[in-house]
Design a protein around this motif. Sequence first.
Motif, PDB file in Angstrom:
ATOM      1  N   GLY A  11       0.815  -1.211   0.000  1.00 11.30           N
ATOM      2  CA  GLY A  11       0.000   0.000   0.000  1.00 11.30           C
ATOM      3  C   GLY A  11       0.847   1.260   0.000  1.00 11.30           C
ATOM      4  N   LEU A  12       1.916   1.254   0.786  1.00  8.34           N
ATOM      5  CA  LEU A  12       2.806   2.414   0.820  1.00  8.34           C
ATOM      6  C   LEU A  12       3.521   2.612  -0.510  1.00  8.34           C
ATOM      7  CD1 LEU A  12       4.336   1.996   4.377  1.00  8.34           C
ATOM      8  CD2 LEU A  12       2.737   3.760   3.631  1.00  8.34           C
ATOM      9  N   LEU A  13       3.947   1.515  -1.123  1.00  4.41           N
ATOM     10  CA  LEU A  13       4.616   1.632  -2.429  1.00  4.41           C
ATOM     11  C   LEU A  13       3.646   2.124  -3.496  1.00  4.41           C
ATOM     12  CD1 LEU A  13       6.850  -1.573  -2.410  1.00  4.41           C
ATOM     13  CD2 LEU A  13       7.566   0.810  -2.098  1.00  4.41           C
TER      14      LEU A  13
ATOM     15  N   ALA B  69      -4.903  10.832 -12.947  1.00  2.29           N
ATOM     16  CA  ALA B  69      -6.221  11.183 -13.468  1.00  2.29           C
ATOM     17  C   ALA B  69      -6.980  12.077 -12.494  1.00  2.29           C
ATOM     18  CB  ALA B  69      -7.018   9.916 -13.762  1.00  2.29           C
ATOM     19  N   SER B  70      -6.899  11.759 -11.204  1.00  2.00           N
ATOM     20  CA  SER B  70      -7.695  12.499 -10.233  1.00  2.00           C
ATOM     21  C   SER B  70      -6.899  12.708  -8.946  1.00  2.00           C
ATOM     22  CB  SER B  70      -8.979  11.734  -9.931  1.00  2.00           C
ATOM     23  OG  SER B  70      -9.672  12.332  -8.871  1.00  2.00           O
ATOM     24  N   LEU B  71      -6.858  13.922  -8.502  1.00  2.00           N
ATOM     25  CA  LEU B  71      -6.199  14.244  -7.246  1.00  2.00           C
ATOM     26  C   LEU B  71      -6.920  13.585  -6.079  1.00  2.00           C
ATOM     27  CD1 LEU B  71      -4.177  15.878  -5.530  1.00  2.00           C
ATOM     28  CD2 LEU B  71      -5.837  17.754  -5.587  1.00  2.00           C
ATOM     29  N   HIS B  72      -8.240  13.502  -6.176  1.00  2.00           N
ATOM     30  CA  HIS B  72      -9.028  12.925  -5.088  1.00  2.00           C
ATOM     31  C   HIS B  72      -8.700  11.453  -4.872  1.00  2.00           C
ATOM     32  CE1 HIS B  72     -11.349  16.567  -4.799  1.00  2.00           C
ATOM     33  NE2 HIS B  72     -11.590  16.529  -6.101  1.00  2.00           N
ATOM     34  N   GLU B  73      -8.566  10.700  -5.953  1.00  2.00           N
ATOM     35  CA  GLU B  73      -8.235   9.278  -5.830  1.00  2.00           C
ATOM     36  C   GLU B  73      -6.849   9.084  -5.212  1.00  2.00           C
ATOM     37  OE1 GLU B  73      -8.652   7.451  -9.626  1.00  2.00           O
ATOM     38  OE2 GLU B  73     -10.797   7.897  -9.757  1.00  2.00           O
TER      39      GLU B  73
ATOM     40  N   GLN C   4       3.110   5.807  -3.023  1.00  2.00           N
ATOM     41  CA  GLN C   4       4.295   6.538  -3.472  1.00  2.00           C
ATOM     42  C   GLN C   4       4.299   6.657  -4.999  1.00  2.00           C
ATOM     43  OE1 GLN C   4       8.012   4.685  -2.496  1.00  2.00           O
ATOM     44  NE2 GLN C   4       9.214   6.487  -3.030  1.00  2.00           N
ATOM     45  N   ALA C   5       3.941   5.580  -5.676  1.00  2.00           N
ATOM     46  CA  ALA C   5       3.878   5.627  -7.142  1.00  2.00           C
ATOM     47  C   ALA C   5       2.793   6.598  -7.597  1.00  2.00           C
ATOM     48  CB  ALA C   5       3.615   4.231  -7.695  1.00  2.00           C
ATOM     49  N   ASP C   6       1.661   6.627  -6.884  1.00  2.00           N
ATOM     50  CA  ASP C   6       0.595   7.571  -7.227  1.00  2.00           C
ATOM     51  C   ASP C   6       1.070   9.013  -7.069  1.00  2.00           C
ATOM     52  OD1 ASP C   6      -1.146   5.531  -7.819  1.00  2.00           O
ATOM     53  OD2 ASP C   6      -2.188   5.601  -5.879  1.00  2.00           O
ATOM     54  N   LEU C   7       1.819   9.272  -6.005  1.00  2.00           N
ATOM     55  CA  LEU C   7       2.337  10.629  -5.798  1.00  2.00           C
ATOM     56  C   LEU C   7       3.317  11.021  -6.896  1.00  2.00           C
ATOM     57  CD1 LEU C   7       2.881  10.761  -1.934  1.00  2.00           C
ATOM     58  CD2 LEU C   7       1.249  12.069  -3.283  1.00  2.00           C
ATOM     59  N   GLN C   8       4.130  10.076  -7.346  1.00  2.00           N
ATOM     60  CA  GLN C   8       5.070  10.373  -8.422  1.00  2.00           C
ATOM     61  C   GLN C   8       4.327  10.666  -9.725  1.00  2.00           C
ATOM     62  OE1 GLN C   8       7.679   6.988  -8.414  1.00  2.00           O
ATOM     63  NE2 GLN C   8       8.967   7.810  -6.764  1.00  2.00           N
ATOM     64  N   ARG C   9       3.258   9.891  -9.975  1.00  2.00           N
ATOM     65  CA  ARG C   9       2.451  10.153 -11.176  1.00  2.00           C
ATOM     66  C   ARG C   9       1.750  11.508 -11.081  1.00  2.00           C
ATOM     67  NH1 ARG C   9      -1.000   5.143 -11.295  1.00  2.00           N
ATOM     68  NH2 ARG C   9       0.366   4.422  -9.717  1.00  2.00           N
ATOM     69  N   LEU C  10       1.312  11.857  -9.875  1.00  2.00           N
ATOM     70  CA  LEU C  10       0.654  13.150  -9.678  1.00  2.00           C
ATOM     71  C   LEU C  10       1.646  14.287  -9.924  1.00  2.00           C
ATOM     72  CD1 LEU C  10      -1.914  14.668  -8.729  1.00  2.00           C
ATOM     73  CD2 LEU C  10      -0.941  14.588  -6.428  1.00  2.00           C
ATOM     74  N   ALA C  11       2.867  14.141  -9.436  1.00  2.00           N
ATOM     75  CA  ALA C  11       3.888  15.168  -9.641  1.00  2.00           C
ATOM     76  C   ALA C  11       4.267  15.304 -11.108  1.00  2.00           C
ATOM     77  CB  ALA C  11       5.126  14.847  -8.812  1.00  2.00           C
ATOM     78  N   ALA C  12       4.204  14.188 -11.841  1.00  2.00           N
ATOM     79  CA  ALA C  12       4.531  14.222 -13.268  1.00  2.00           C
ATOM     80  C   ALA C  12       3.355  14.678 -14.121  1.00  2.00           C
ATOM     81  CB  ALA C  12       4.993  12.842 -13.725  1.00  2.00           C
TER      82      ALA C  12
END
Length: 99
Positions: free
Chosen positions: A44-46, A61-65, A49-57
Amino acid sequence: MNVQAIAGLGAHDEVAPPATGVATPMGPAFAQQVARGLQEVNEGLLASQADLQRLAAGEAASLHEVMVRLEESRMSLQLLLQVRNRVLEAYQDVMRMQV
């Protein structure tokens, strides 16, 4: 009173001692459950972390998710820490007992 209904209860008795006299575990061992829980929290933590990296890049798709997944992983880590603290407290209590 229905005697047949009461007689059927013995067939599902899971608490009965084994025939050999040696206790057998009914489910996975405690160490296996702990290892599985640690693995789930780590995954879950990994993932968060991957979601945060995708958000930064800019690929998310959605900040809420992303925020919901991040909060779920934070809560699972907090739960893991609380369980660890309780286990350590119990161990310390056992070690303080006088024999």
